[in-house]
Design an enzyme around this catalytic site. Structure first.
Site, PDB file in Angstrom:
ATOM      1  N   ILE A  70     -10.222   6.765  -4.127  1.00  0.00           N
ATOM      2  CA  ILE A  70     -11.569   6.013  -5.578  1.00  0.00           C
ATOM      3  C   ILE A  70     -12.765   6.205  -4.733  1.00  0.00           C
ATOM      4  CG2 ILE A  70     -11.486   4.173  -6.901  1.00  0.00           C
ATOM      5  CD1 ILE A  70      -8.809   3.544  -6.647  1.00  0.00           C
ATOM      6  N   GLY A 131      -5.860   6.893  -3.099  1.00  0.00           N
ATOM      7  CA  GLY A 131      -5.893   7.022  -4.834  1.00  0.00           C
ATOM      8  C   GLY A 131      -5.495   8.718  -4.184  1.00  0.00           C
ATOM      9  N   ASP A 134      -2.399   7.883  -4.929  1.00  0.00           N
ATOM     10  CA  ASP A 134      -1.059   8.095  -5.692  1.00  0.00           C
ATOM     11  C   ASP A 134      -1.352   8.811  -7.394  1.00  0.00           C
ATOM     12  OD1 ASP A 134      -1.025   4.629  -6.253  1.00  0.00           O
ATOM     13  OD2 ASP A 134      -3.453   5.269  -5.415  1.00  0.00           O
ATOM     14  N   GLU A 154      -5.029   1.943   0.930  1.00  0.00           N
ATOM     15  CA  GLU A 154      -5.941  -0.042   0.360  1.00  0.00           C
ATOM     16  C   GLU A 154      -5.307  -0.448   1.704  1.00  0.00           C
ATOM     17  OE1 GLU A 154      -5.101   2.959  -2.787  1.00  0.00           O
ATOM     18  OE2 GLU A 154      -4.070   2.168  -0.714  1.00  0.00           O
ATOM     19  N   ASP A 162      -2.373  -0.024  -6.670  1.00  0.00           N
ATOM     20  CA  ASP A 162      -2.319  -0.309  -7.732  1.00  0.00           C
ATOM     21  C   ASP A 162      -2.578   0.614  -8.313  1.00  0.00           C
ATOM     22  OD1 ASP A 162      -4.964   0.073  -7.450  1.00  0.00           O
ATOM     23  OD2 ASP A 162      -5.307  -2.355  -8.353  1.00  0.00           O
TER      24      ASP A 162
END
Length: 292
Positions: A70, A131, A134, A154, A162
């Site tokens: 991210i 990310g 993810d 993170e 998340d």
């Protein structure tokens, strides 16, 4: 299909085999996930899935790293600017609601990979960070170069991941390993990832990886599309449900979805050694109230 849209974060191409190739194309920024990414990715996946012509989606990247995760500048912007004159209580409430809406939007971007009717394959070189973990954990398969690594980053910026890491990564790695990676933020190299089953195979370099991934994608593309769709659907269902529930679900699926024409075409292709001429998946119909 991709000609109708100018993509900020990707290049998209499809070939005669029905393979769609999404390439992250911001290597100068280590393919960080900027604000536009979270709109473009689900839009691209749903666009490719909608026609029924695509058999496999491959996601790869450019430059030394798959993705830095991210983009933190865009991340801060997405939390929203608080209005002047708001009370502390309203300001904190708005911040929480804004963050929740943002997190749900980002989660939806990766759920689109899992929800696509066709297999989604990730080809990973260099860093797959934050990310990026993810994203690839929502894909059907992951292939790596020798220099690839994964990090649940993170924790290093004081956050709890998340956007999908934990519910999906726990299905791919032992719980203790997930906890270790998440508590420490350490790098898991390609060989370790393959040993634990996160990566399907490790290649020497990017070119070899892409050759291997595309060869496998072409093999999948020769199979009956509805059967491949059913397999993806049932595997995901089985992962999230008890055995008895999935046995009933697959019986209902085949009772309603099994196509005799596909079975006959597959059998004839097997006997002749020639590729089967399968009908494409039916186009996805617009749901009432859904935006184009």
């Amino acid at each position: 299909m991709s000609e109708t849209r100018d993509w900020q974060c990707f290049e998209i191409a499809t070939d005669d085999h029905g393979i769609a190739h999404i390439t992250l194309n911001r290597p100068e920024k280590r393919n960080a996930m900027i604000r536009a990414f979270w709109d473009e990715l689900p839009e691209a996946i749903r666009m490719l899935d909608k026609s029924g012509e695509v058999r496999v989606i491959v996601i790869s990247s450019t430059g030394p790293h798959f993705t830095a995760g991210i983009d933190l500048t865009g991340f801060a912007d997405m939390t929203g600017n608080l209005g002047a004159g708001e009370s502390d209580i309203h300001r904190e409430a708005n911040r929480g609601l804004d963050f929740y809406a943002m997190a749900k939007r980002m989660q939806d971007a990766f759920t689109a990979l899992e929800s696509a009717r066709v297999p989604v394959v990730a080809a990973i070189q260099g860093g797959c960070i934050g990310g990026g973990v993810d994203m690839v954990s929502a894909c059907d398969m992951r292939f790596c170069t020798e220099d690839a690594y994964f990090t649940v980053y993170e924790i290093n910026i004081g956050m709890t991941a998340d956007v999908g890491t934990f519910p999906r990564l726990l299905n791919l790695l032992p719980e203790g390993i997930v906890r270790e990676l998440s508590y420490t933020g350490r790098k898991m190299g390609a060989e370790e990832a393959a040993r634990y089953g996160l990566a399907n195979k490790v290649y020497t370099d990017h070119a070899a990886m892409m050759d291997g991934v595309m060869e496998m994608a072409r093999e999948i593309a020769t199979k009956a599309p509805m059967a491949v769709h059913g397999i993806k659907n049932i595997i995901t269902h089985a992962r999230d449900h008890k055995t008895a529930e999935t046995l009933d679900y697959i019986a209902l699926w085949n009772a309603s979805m099994l196509k005799q024409s596909e079975v006959m075409t597959a059998m004839m292709a097997k006997q002749s050694g020639e590729p089967g001429k399968f009908a494409p998946l039916p186009p996805l119909k617009k749901v009432s109230g859904e935006e184009e």
